[in-house]
Design a protein around this motif. Structure first.
Motif, PDB file in Angstrom:
ATOM      1  N   PRO A   1      49.818  40.446  31.578  1.00  0.00           N
ATOM      2  CA  PRO A   1      50.406  39.385  32.397  1.00  0.00           C
ATOM      3  C   PRO A   1      49.925  38.032  31.880  1.00  0.00           C
ATOM      4  CG  PRO A   1      49.134  40.979  33.739  1.00  0.00           C
ATOM      5  CD  PRO A   1      48.738  41.160  32.299  1.00  0.00           C
ATOM      6  N   VAL A   2      50.845  37.266  31.279  1.00  0.00           N
ATOM      7  CA  VAL A   2      50.502  35.918  30.816  1.00  0.00           C
ATOM      8  C   VAL A   2      50.734  34.920  31.940  1.00  0.00           C
ATOM      9  CG1 VAL A   2      50.980  34.132  29.094  1.00  0.00           C
ATOM     10  CG2 VAL A   2      51.094  36.540  28.451  1.00  0.00           C
TER      11      VAL A   2
ATOM     12  N   VAL B   1      40.235  29.830  42.006  1.00  0.00           N
ATOM     13  CA  VAL B   1      40.790  28.784  41.140  1.00  0.00           C
ATOM     14  C   VAL B   1      40.453  29.293  39.744  1.00  0.00           C
ATOM     15  CG1 VAL B   1      40.684  26.343  40.523  1.00  0.00           C
ATOM     16  CG2 VAL B   1      40.168  27.049  42.872  1.00  0.00           C
ATOM     17  N   SER B   2      41.360  30.053  39.157  1.00  0.00           N
ATOM     18  CA  SER B   2      40.927  30.792  37.969  1.00  0.00           C
ATOM     19  C   SER B   2      42.078  31.211  37.069  1.00  0.00           C
ATOM     20  CB  SER B   2      40.161  32.040  38.430  1.00  0.00           C
ATOM     21  OG  SER B   2      39.755  32.809  37.332  1.00  0.00           O
ATOM     22  N   TRP B   3      41.741  31.434  35.808  1.00  0.00           N
ATOM     23  CA  TRP B   3      42.674  32.002  34.833  1.00  0.00           C
ATOM     24  C   TRP B   3      42.696  33.520  34.982  1.00  0.00           C
ATOM     25  CZ3 TRP B   3      45.460  28.214  33.318  1.00  0.00           C
ATOM     26  CH2 TRP B   3      44.903  26.951  33.070  1.00  0.00           C
ATOM     27  N   ASN B   4      43.445  34.169  34.069  1.00  0.00           N
ATOM     28  CA  ASN B   4      43.624  35.620  34.165  1.00  0.00           C
ATOM     29  C   ASN B   4      42.513  36.366  33.429  1.00  0.00           C
ATOM     30  OD1 ASN B   4      46.030  34.603  35.077  1.00  0.00           O
ATOM     31  ND2 ASN B   4      47.328  35.947  33.870  1.00  0.00           N
ATOM     32  N   HIS B   5      41.650  37.033  34.166  1.00  0.00           N
ATOM     33  CA  HIS B   5      40.658  37.895  33.531  1.00  0.00           C
ATOM     34  C   HIS B   5      40.179  38.961  34.513  1.00  0.00           C
ATOM     35  CE1 HIS B   5      38.025  35.229  35.682  1.00  0.00           C
ATOM     36  NE2 HIS B   5      38.320  34.203  34.900  1.00  0.00           N
ATOM     37  N   HIS B   6      39.285  39.836  34.039  1.00  0.00           N
ATOM     38  CA  HIS B   6      38.896  40.994  34.866  1.00  0.00           C
ATOM     39  C   HIS B   6      38.237  40.577  36.179  1.00  0.00           C
ATOM     40  CE1 HIS B   6      35.424  39.839  32.556  1.00  0.00           C
ATOM     41  NE2 HIS B   6      34.633  40.693  33.179  1.00  0.00           N
ATOM     42  N   ARG B   7      37.470  39.473  36.154  1.00  0.00           N
ATOM     43  CA  ARG B   7      36.799  39.088  37.405  1.00  0.00           C
ATOM     44  C   ARG B   7      37.831  38.618  38.433  1.00  0.00           C
ATOM     45  NH1 ARG B   7      32.869  36.745  33.512  1.00  0.00           N
ATOM     46  NH2 ARG B   7      31.179  38.259  33.414  1.00  0.00           N
ATOM     47  N   HIS B   8      38.802  37.872  37.947  1.00  0.00           N
ATOM     48  CA  HIS B   8      39.860  37.444  38.871  1.00  0.00           C
ATOM     49  C   HIS B   8      40.586  38.681  39.409  1.00  0.00           C
ATOM     50  CE1 HIS B   8      43.084  34.081  39.684  1.00  0.00           C
ATOM     51  NE2 HIS B   8      42.601  34.613  40.787  1.00  0.00           N
ATOM     52  N   PHE B   9      40.848  39.641  38.535  1.00  0.00           N
ATOM     53  CA  PHE B   9      41.507  40.885  38.965  1.00  0.00           C
ATOM     54  C   PHE B   9      40.650  41.623  40.004  1.00  0.00           C
ATOM     55  CE2 PHE B   9      42.499  45.485  37.661  1.00  0.00           C
ATOM     56  CZ  PHE B   9      43.503  45.604  38.614  1.00  0.00           C
TER      57      PHE B   9
ATOM     58  N   VAL C   1      45.808  44.049  30.244  1.00  0.00           N
ATOM     59  CA  VAL C   1      45.246  43.127  29.241  1.00  0.00           C
ATOM     60  C   VAL C   1      45.395  41.710  29.786  1.00  0.00           C
ATOM     61  CG1 VAL C   1      45.415  42.275  26.872  1.00  0.00           C
ATOM     62  CG2 VAL C   1      45.910  44.681  27.363  1.00  0.00           C
ATOM     63  N   TYR C   2      44.271  41.046  30.043  1.00  0.00           N
ATOM     64  CA  TYR C   2      44.324  39.696  30.613  1.00  0.00           C
ATOM     65  C   TYR C   2      43.968  38.659  29.550  1.00  0.00           C
ATOM     66  CZ  TYR C   2      44.884  41.923  35.098  1.00  0.00           C
ATOM     67  OH  TYR C   2      45.385  42.663  36.131  1.00  0.00           O
ATOM     68  N   PRO C   3      44.849  37.646  29.388  1.00  0.00           N
ATOM     69  CA  PRO C   3      44.669  36.723  28.268  1.00  0.00           C
ATOM     70  C   PRO C   3      43.648  35.607  28.467  1.00  0.00           C
ATOM     71  CG  PRO C   3      46.712  36.234  29.411  1.00  0.00           C
ATOM     72  CD  PRO C   3      46.124  37.427  30.088  1.00  0.00           C
ATOM     73  N   GLY C   4      43.020  35.518  29.645  1.00  0.00           N
ATOM     74  CA  GLY C   4      41.908  34.578  29.815  1.00  0.00           C
ATOM     75  C   GLY C   4      42.312  33.125  29.880  1.00  0.00           C
TER      76      GLY C   4
END
Ligand code: ADP
Length: 548
Positions: free
Chosen positions: A220-221, A65-73, A244-247
């Motif tokens: 990816p937005v 359950v998360s936004w876009n960032h390196h950990r999610h990736f 590049v992840y916009p968080g």
């Protein structure tokens, strides 16, 4: 099968060896974080060890359950490469949907973004979450929370070894899962096999796909809970591009800054996002030097938007049509060879359509009598589609399988015409839902909520066009008895009823009292007539509640 199956682990294997120094950048709660593919690959293996230590096995479902960032990736490869299944959950859904989804999927572990802990607490229900054994907050510390047991991501992976022997996986192994609300009723789970993700990735890498290569810097937005951010994290890794992840909840300024600071060449998101970025760029005289193309999809892209990016920034806006059931990309509005020489207006006409089907897919357009309609740009029917990355069933929903598939064909619920050049154009939606800013609103749920009010005998909710949000809900209400009823009071009560159970942005922009809801021959609400009669933009407020 001879040799090796079609599995996504090969993409990471290659990126680590060919592009160890290429960067992965993320905007997070703690500022910009950056590392390279070499570090990324190590961290996915640490994550795999952590999952194993937690008892997660092949076939288990692990949710985010998360936004876009390196950990999610990191979960994108770290989970499926072990044979477990990554289930991305949309945090913008009403709590009841989240409960249904977690219970239906039987998730064993849930990764949650620090900024979404409260949302998850609000959705938490002991029965629905009975399968969940552990929560991991995707940061360096655990905030005050009732989620239990809970640990923070960096402690979870931090003590693990970066060596891990990925298992040999079968291509039919379930790798991903995402729920769609794209039709009436409860959300439906779509499972992605290794082979579906692999084939979707390969198709997106072709020149007639997204044409991404190792020189690209891609942002990816579109949220990673939204059909794997349209598959981009896999495509970028396969290509060796910079990510590049916009968080968390990026605003136009955050996006514009990332484009300029990181030299983004390609980015992707829903039309609403690009309208905001356009406005911001105009106000601040930005020229987006590095940017070459923007993919826009999830909802129809207005011609004015495509034109503005073209003329003001020399950026090609590529419209894509897709669905959760399609992993998700189906068509892209590339110009065919020779069309580049056409005059500007004619080109915009083409590019405003949803476009040409990706190589690997086949489609049919079927009218009400079950006949295929000719490709003449005028006749229309429902779009049926099939291919290696199109699902052939829903997770444990045999009744939906009956209605939504015909043999190997997925019935999309989108009504389209196809022109002589093969360009698909969406003309209507047969499925009874509203899509506002790229997110679904269930008209049927809203109708049921409205009809629960004593003063209401019938209520129909339809989507009407809106410049910024593409569609907004408008409610048509028939009162049980006009006598002695204060319409304003009823209206206020109806709004409160919806606010109680649904996110604010589900509240209809307009509530109109009518004498009767028009019906079809079979007695159903005739939403087409309602939309035709009332569906103009004057019905909706200028500013929809900005609550996502
Ligand atoms: P996503 O929003 O990621 O495309 P969903 O499964 O949530 O996936 O929604 C799919 C539906 O969204 C399609 O069936 C269609 O109705 C609508 N849609 C997607 N892309 C477009 C587009 N470019 N133009 C118009 N409608 C679109």
């Amino acid at each position: 099968m001879a040799g090796h199956d079609q599995t996504i682990g090969s993409f990471l294997w290659r990126a680590e060896r060919l592009y160890p120094d290429t960067e992965i950048v993320a905007r997070t709660h703690d500022g910009i974080e950056r590392y390279d593919y070499a570090t990324y690959a190590d961290r996915t293996r640490q994550l795999a060890n952590a999952l194993e230590a937690s008892g997660i096995e092949a076939g288990d479902r692990v949710a985010t359950v998360s936004w876009n960032h390196h950990r999610h990736f990191e979960t994108y490869f770290g989970v499926p490469n072990t044979g477990a299944q990554l289930h991305t959950i949309n945090p913008l859904l009403p709590d009841e949907h989240v409960q249904y989804i977690v219970e239906n999927a039987g998730d064993r572990l849930v990764f949650v973004d620090p900024s979404l802990v409260e949302k998850l607490e609000s959705a938490y229900d002991a029965d629905a979450f009975a399968s969940v054994e552990q929560f991991v907050v995707m940061g360096e510390a655990v905030p005050e929370t009732s989620l239990d047991p809970v640990t923070d991501y960096e402690s979870f992976v931090g003590e693990q070894e970066p060596s891990y022997e990925w298992p040999e996986l079968d291509e039919d192994q379930r790798a991903g899962m995402c729920y769609t609300s794209g039709t009436t009723g409860r959300p439906k789970g779509v499972e992605y096999t290794q082979q579906m993700l692999w084939s979707h990735t390969m198709a997106t890498l072709t020149p007639q796909g997204l044409d991404i290569d190792d020189g690209d810097v891609v942002m990816p937005v579109v949220p990673m809970f939204h059909v794997n951010a349209w598959g981009m994290p896999f495509s970028l890794t396969a290509a060796g591009a910079k990510h590049v992840y916009p968080g968390p909840s990026p605003d136009p300024e955050d996006l514009a800054r990332l484009i300029e600071d990181e030299g983004v060449t390609f980015t992707a998101g829903v039309p609403t996002v690009w309208m905001g970025v356009l406005e911001y760029a105009r106000e601040n005289d930005l020229d987006f030097d590095s940017l070459e193309r923007v993919m826009v999809g999830g909802a129809a892209a207005p011609k004015s938007l495509i034109r503005a990016f073209d003329e003001e920034f020399d950026v090609t806006m590529l419209q894509g049509w897709g669905m959760t059931e399609l992993s998700p990309v189906g068509t892209l509005s590339h110009l065919k060879d020779g069309m580049e020489d056409w005059d500007a207006e004619r080109k915009y006409e083409k590019r405003q359509k949803q476009g040409l089907v990706l190589p690997g897919l086949e489609f049919r357009v079927v009218d009400d009598d079950g006949e295929e309609v000719p490709w003449n740009g005028e006749d229309f029917g429902e779009l049926y589609i099939r291919g290696p990355w199109v699902t052939d069933s829903y997770f444990e929903r045999p009744e939906a399988d009956e209605t939504d598939f015909e043999g190997s064909w997925l019935k999309t619920g989108d009504v389209v015409s196809v022109d002589e050049d093969g360009y698909v154009k969406i003309v209507d939606r047969a499925k009874d839902v509203i899509k506002s800013g790229g997110e679904w609103i269930s008209s049927v749920e809203l109708e049921n909520a409205l009809m629960a009010h004593d003063a209401v005998s019938e209520a129909a909710v339809v989507g009407v066009p809106h410049e910024r949000w593409q569609e907004r809900p408008a409610a048509f209400v028939v009162l049980a008895d006009e006598v002695g009823v204060d319409r304003d009071e009823v209206k206020a009560e109806l709004v409160n009823l919806i606010r109680e159970d649904y996110p604010k942005w589900w509240v209809p922009d307009a509530t109109l009292f009518i004498d009767e809801v028009p019906k079809t021959a079979t007695g159903k609400f005739d939403k087409k007539r309602l939309r035709d009669e009332y569906g103009d933009e004057s019905l909706v407020a200028d500013e929809a509640p900005d609550e996502r």
